[in-house]
Design a protein around this motif. Sequence first.
Motif, PDB file in Angstrom:
ATOM      1  N   ARG A 278       0.840  -1.204   0.000  1.00 43.79           N
ATOM      2  CA  ARG A 278       0.000   0.000   0.000  1.00 43.79           C
ATOM      3  C   ARG A 278       0.870   1.247   0.000  1.00 43.79           C
ATOM      4  NH1 ARG A 278      -3.088  -3.127   3.816  1.00 43.79           N
ATOM      5  NH2 ARG A 278      -2.220  -2.021   5.605  1.00 43.79           N
ATOM      6  N   LEU A 279       1.895   1.220   0.844  1.00 41.85           N
ATOM      7  CA  LEU A 279       2.814   2.363   0.928  1.00 41.85           C
ATOM      8  C   LEU A 279       3.481   2.612  -0.417  1.00 41.85           C
ATOM      9  CD1 LEU A 279       4.719   2.093   4.317  1.00 41.85           C
ATOM     10  CD2 LEU A 279       3.381   4.037   3.461  1.00 41.85           C
ATOM     11  N   GLU A 280       3.934   1.527  -1.040  1.00 46.90           N
ATOM     12  CA  GLU A 280       4.648   1.640  -2.308  1.00 46.90           C
ATOM     13  C   GLU A 280       3.733   2.144  -3.414  1.00 46.90           C
ATOM     14  OE1 GLU A 280       6.990  -1.949  -3.233  1.00 46.90           O
ATOM     15  OE2 GLU A 280       6.526  -1.484  -5.334  1.00 46.90           O
ATOM     16  N   ALA A 281       2.509   1.616  -3.445  1.00 48.11           N
ATOM     17  CA  ALA A 281       1.597   1.961  -4.550  1.00 48.11           C
ATOM     18  C   ALA A 281       0.816   3.248  -4.277  1.00 48.11           C
ATOM     19  CB  ALA A 281       0.624   0.801  -4.783  1.00 48.11           C
ATOM     20  N   GLY A 282       0.740   3.645  -3.013  1.00 48.95           N
ATOM     21  CA  GLY A 282      -0.113   4.790  -2.684  1.00 48.95           C
ATOM     22  C   GLY A 282      -1.591   4.476  -2.927  1.00 48.95           C
ATOM     23  N   ARG A 283      -1.917   3.205  -2.837  1.00 53.97           N
ATOM     24  CA  ARG A 283      -3.303   2.768  -3.073  1.00 53.97           C
ATOM     25  C   ARG A 283      -3.720   1.773  -2.009  1.00 53.97           C
ATOM     26  NH1 ARG A 283      -4.113   2.283  -9.624  1.00 53.97           N
ATOM     27  NH2 ARG A 283      -3.406   4.398 -10.061  1.00 53.97           N
TER      28      ARG A 283
ATOM     29  N   SER B 116      -6.904   5.570  -4.182  1.00 49.26           N
ATOM     30  CA  SER B 116      -5.702   6.266  -3.734  1.00 49.26           C
ATOM     31  C   SER B 116      -5.757   6.390  -2.220  1.00 49.26           C
ATOM     32  CB  SER B 116      -5.637   7.670  -4.336  1.00 49.26           C
ATOM     33  OG  SER B 116      -5.366   7.589  -5.706  1.00 49.26           O
ATOM     34  N   THR B 117      -4.611   6.323  -1.559  1.00 49.67           N
ATOM     35  CA  THR B 117      -4.611   6.464  -0.104  1.00 49.67           C
ATOM     36  C   THR B 117      -5.161   7.834   0.285  1.00 49.67           C
ATOM     37  OG1 THR B 117      -2.280   7.079  -0.285  1.00 49.67           O
ATOM     38  CG2 THR B 117      -2.760   4.811   0.340  1.00 49.67           C
TER      39      THR B 117
ATOM     40  N   HIS C 189      -5.301   2.563   6.351  1.00 48.90           N
ATOM     41  CA  HIS C 189      -5.781   1.867   5.154  1.00 48.90           C
ATOM     42  C   HIS C 189      -5.870   0.361   5.342  1.00 48.90           C
ATOM     43  CE1 HIS C 189      -3.756   5.632   3.805  1.00 48.90           C
ATOM     44  NE2 HIS C 189      -4.919   5.785   3.219  1.00 48.90           N
ATOM     45  N   ASN C 190      -5.506  -0.115   6.516  1.00 48.57           N
ATOM     46  CA  ASN C 190      -5.692  -1.514   6.883  1.00 48.57           C
ATOM     47  C   ASN C 190      -7.179  -1.861   6.777  1.00 48.57           C
ATOM     48  OD1 ASN C 190      -6.668  -3.343   9.110  1.00 48.57           O
ATOM     49  ND2 ASN C 190      -4.481  -3.754   9.274  1.00 48.57           N
ATOM     50  N   GLY C 191      -7.488  -3.043   6.237  1.00 52.75           N
ATOM     51  CA  GLY C 191      -8.876  -3.403   5.976  1.00 52.75           C
ATOM     52  C   GLY C 191      -9.772  -3.335   7.210  1.00 52.75           C
ATOM     53  N   LYS C 192      -9.243  -3.778   8.335  1.00 53.79           N
ATOM     54  CA  LYS C 192     -10.032  -3.778   9.561  1.00 53.79           C
ATOM     55  C   LYS C 192     -10.334  -2.338   9.995  1.00 53.79           C
ATOM     56  CE  LYS C 192      -9.844  -6.113  13.964  1.00 53.79           C
ATOM     57  NZ  LYS C 192      -8.949  -6.676  14.992  1.00 53.79           N
TER      58      LYS C 192
END
Lengths: 274, 274
Positions: B24-29, B104-105, B162-165
Motif C-alpha cells: 500500500r505504501l509503495e503503490a499509494g493505493r 488512492s490512499t 488503510h488496513n482493511g479492519k
Amino acid sequence: MTAVLTERTPRVAAARKLLRRASRLEAGRFLVEGVRPVHDALTWAEEGPGRVHDLFLTDAVADRDPTLEDRAIAAGVRVARVTEKAAAGLSDTVTPQGVAVVCSTVTVGLDAALGEHPRLVTVLAGVADPGNAGTVIRTSDAAGADAVVLAGDSRNQPVDPHNGKCVRATMGSLFHLPLAVARDVDAVVAALRERGLTLLAAAGDGETVLDASADPLLAAPTAWLFGSEAHGLDDDTTRLADHRVRVPIHGRAESLNLATAAAVCLYASARAHH
Amino acid sequence: MTAVLTERTPRVAAARKLLRRASRLEAGRFLVEGVRPVHDALTWAEEGPGRVHDLFLTDAVADRDPTLEDRAIAAGVRVARVTEKAAAGLSDTVTPQGVAVVCSTVTVGLDAALGEHPRLVTVLAGVADPGNAGTVIRTSDAAGADAVVLAGDSRNQPVDPHNGKCVRATMGSLFHLPLAVARDVDAVVAALRERGLTLLAAAGDGETVLDASADPLLAAPTAWLFGSEAHGLDDDTTRLADHRVRVPIHGRAESLNLATAAAVCLYASARAHH
C-alpha cells in the motif's frame, strides 16, 4: 504436589462443557479464563462464599503467579493443576493463558438487580454481540450505573453475559454491578416504571438531542435503552420510552457504534447526576 | 459483457497485493471491500477526480446492486467483473462480499490535515489495533473533529488507517475528514502548538477530571492525545500535553477501553464547542 489433571478428567470435562450456553444455563455455572479475569473472579469469591468453585491452572502459570493458588485456597476454591491441553480446552480464545475458574453465574432476578431506588440503569434490548454487551457493561460500571439488564427484542434473544467474549470485554465489571437477563422487554419496562425511572431510548433519529439542553431531563433517575448493532431498537420497544434521544452528529458520520454511543449517553447521565 | 477476470489477471493480482501494508505504501493505493464501504468510496470518488481506480465485482453483486457499476462508470472508475475466487482474494474477511475498489490512499501531510485554525483534533499515539483506530476515526468524525493524526510512540509505529479492519471500523468516516500519519509525535505536538491548540492527554490517573468543572478548559480549541490500548500514553508524550485528563470512574471499573474513553472525551469537547 497432587496429580495433574487431563482433559479427560471428569471435573475438567464438566468444566469444558460450560463453553456452551445451554450447559451454562443448566449448571448455573460459567468459565472465566486468563490471569487478570481470574483474579477479578477471586476478588468476587472473597466477597461472598460459594461463588467460585474450581481453579484450573498449568504448572507454568502457577510458577509465574503463585498468588492465584494462594488466593483461591483462602477463598475456599478447589484448586487443580491441569495439562496445557486441558487448559486450552477450557478456553475459547486462540491464545489460551493456561488458567480458568468455574464460577456460579452472576445474574440475578430483575427486581433484585434493580433494587428499590436505582438512579441509572442500562438496558440492552436485542444486542447480539457478546463483545459489545461486555463493553457496555464495563462502561455502565464506570459511569456508576446501578444495574445492567440484558433483554431480548422481537429479533434477537438476550445475549448471555457469561459468554467468554463478553466476560473478557467486561474487564471484571461483570462482578461489579448487578446484571439481569430478561427475555421480555415489556416486563423490564414495567419494572423500571414502577421505580419511577425516566426511560430514554437511544435512537439515531431521536427528537431529543443529547447536548446541554438535555441536562434537566438527565438529572432525573434514568434508564437508557440501547438496541441491536444492526437495527437499533425495534419500534415496539422504542414506543415504550419517554423520549427518543439522539447523540448529535456534528460531522459527516452516519452514526456511532453501539459501545461508543452508549458511552456518550451514560456519561451524559453521570455528569448530570454528579 | 466483457470477460470475467480471475485471480491471475495482473490487475487483480496487483490489487490483491494491497492487502499488505508495504504494498500500500509503495503503490499509494488501498483496497475497500464490501457493498456499503464501496459506496462510501464511490461518493468520495464523485467529490474529486482520480481518487478511485478500479471496481471489481462478481456477477452476483452486480445483479443485486446495479448502482455500483453505474456510479463507478459515472465517476470515471474502471469496472471489471471478477470470479468469486478473485473477489475473495481481494478480501481479508472471513465472509467476502464479492466487491472491492482500489482507491488512492486518503492520508495527507500533517499541515494539510490540520489546516490553519482547527478547533478539535484527535491524535492517536501508539494505538496498535486497527479496529480501535477505525472506531476512533468514526467517533472523531461524528464529534465534528477537524482532523485525526495517527502517530507512533516509543513502543508502537503508527497504525495504517488503510488496513482493511480499520477501513471497515470507520464506516466511511475515513473519507470524511483529513487524516495524517506521523511517525514522530514531537513533530505533531509542535504543529498543534503552532496553531494555538490546548493539548489534553487522556490518562486514567490524570489530575483534571472530565466533568462540568472542565467546561472552561474544553471551550478552547483542543487536541486530544490518546495512547495505546495496553499502556496508555507513554510518559514522554504525556509530558508534552497541557493537562492530563481523566474520565471519572464512578463505579468499580478500573478504566474504560480506548474507543469508549475517546468517545466520552471527544463528545465533551463537542458539547463545549456547540
